[in-house]
Design a protein around this motif. Structure first.
Motif, short mmCIF file in Angstrom:
data_model
loop_
_atom_site.label_atom_id
_atom_site.label_comp_id
_atom_site.label_asym_id
_atom_site.label_seq_id
_atom_site.Cartn_x
_atom_site.Cartn_y
_atom_site.Cartn_z
N PHE A 86 74.74 35.26 29.72
CA PHE A 86 73.39 35.44 28.70
C PHE A 86 72.31 34.63 28.84
CE2 PHE A 86 75.46 33.28 25.87
CZ PHE A 86 74.68 32.56 25.11
N TYR A 88 68.78 34.20 26.50
CA TYR A 88 67.98 34.49 25.43
C TYR A 88 66.68 33.98 25.51
CZ TYR A 88 67.25 35.76 20.66
OH TYR A 88 66.65 36.18 19.42
N SER A 105 62.73 41.61 30.28
CA SER A 105 64.11 41.96 29.65
C SER A 105 64.75 42.94 30.74
CB SER A 105 63.91 43.20 28.73
OG SER A 105 63.27 44.07 28.81
N VAL A 122 74.08 39.81 29.86
CA VAL A 122 73.03 40.45 29.13
C VAL A 122 71.90 39.64 29.02
CG1 VAL A 122 72.91 41.42 26.80
CG2 VAL A 122 75.10 40.97 27.64
N PHE A 124 68.73 38.97 26.69
CA PHE A 124 68.20 39.23 25.28
C PHE A 124 66.56 38.83 25.33
CE2 PHE A 124 72.64 38.12 24.57
CZ PHE A 124 72.93 39.63 23.99
N CYS A 133 67.85 44.32 24.04
CA CYS A 133 69.27 43.56 24.84
C CYS A 133 69.57 44.69 25.80
CB CYS A 133 70.36 43.93 23.80
SG CYS A 133 70.14 43.19 22.24
N LEU A 135 72.36 45.32 28.82
CA LEU A 135 73.71 45.00 28.92
C LEU A 135 74.11 45.47 30.47
CD1 LEU A 135 73.21 45.92 25.78
CD2 LEU A 135 75.85 45.66 25.63
N THR A 161 68.28 47.83 20.97
CA THR A 161 67.33 47.16 20.43
C THR A 161 67.98 46.56 18.95
OG1 THR A 161 65.24 47.86 21.46
CG2 THR A 161 64.93 46.52 19.36
N ARG A 165 68.48 37.69 15.93
CA ARG A 165 69.34 36.92 16.62
C ARG A 165 70.82 36.77 15.98
NH1 ARG A 165 67.72 32.02 20.13
NH2 ARG A 165 69.79 31.23 20.75
N VAL A 168 72.45 39.58 17.61
CA VAL A 168 72.63 39.36 19.18
C VAL A 168 73.99 38.58 19.15
CG1 VAL A 168 71.99 37.63 20.93
CG2 VAL A 168 70.32 39.31 19.85
#
Length: 183
Positions: A86, A88, A105, A122, A124, A133, A135, A161, A165, A168
């Motif tokens: 991921f 972020y 994104s 993913v 974020f 988000c 995925l 969405t 956090r 998330v």
């Protein structure tokens, strides 16, 4: 398929356009929906006579500024205990990149898609409307998790969405548990 079945003659320009659509829609013939029929149709289009060099050169080349941006995102990749990859991006970081949220994104989610041993990844991105988000998965159906968080999409490409956090982190826990069940 229709042109083949009807015995229609395609020009090289038409065949090249159809082939380009097949390449992009099938993810370079990698998605599960690619069948022997897809390859047979591609072979038929190639027999019309056009060069694929221009197609691939244009589809998979980027400006240096975008390659540099992608490299910055590669350096941000993190992993959960079960190897869910991921990234972020905070709202402040997003502003620093100088590109729109869509580019961050959706445009950066697949920088994680070729990592050996990673089946779920993913991206974020914090925005004024919540955390976007994105995925993705190579083999697993991640759509139920996107739906659980108010999103949707497809089995291997979904989005949602979430408010913050904390949400998330709950989503990451759910994805991590999904990977743990597969091990």
């Amino acid at each position: 398929a229709f042109a083949m079945e009807q015995g229609l003659t395609l020009t090289p320009t038409a065949a090249k356009a159809l082939y380009t659509g097949m390449v992009t829609d099938s993810g370079r013939f990698r998605y599960d929906s690619t069948t022997p029929k897809t390859h047979n149709l591609a072979a038929h289009l190639l027999s019309v006579g056009f060069s694929t060099n221009d197609i691939y050169r244009n589809l998979y080349s980027d400006d240096f500024s975008f390659i540099r941006l992608r490299a910055q995102f590669v350096l941000k990749i993190q992993f959960t205990a079960q190897n869910v990859a991921f990234i972020y991006t905070t709202a402040d970081e997003a502003k620093e990149y100088g590109v729109d949220n869509f580019t961050i994104s959706r445009g950066m989610v697949n920088v994680m898609g070729e990592i050996k041993g990673v089946d779920i990844w993913v991206n974020f991105t914090e925005t004024e409307k919540g955390v976007l988000c994105e995925l993705r998965s190579g083999d697993l159906n991640i759509n139920p998790i996107a739906v659980k968080y108010g999103g949707g999409g497809h089995a291997k490409a979904s989005g949602a969405t979430v408010a913050d956090r904390a949400a998330v982190m709950r989503m990451l826990d759910d994805l991590d548990n999904m990977m743990g069940e597969e091990s």
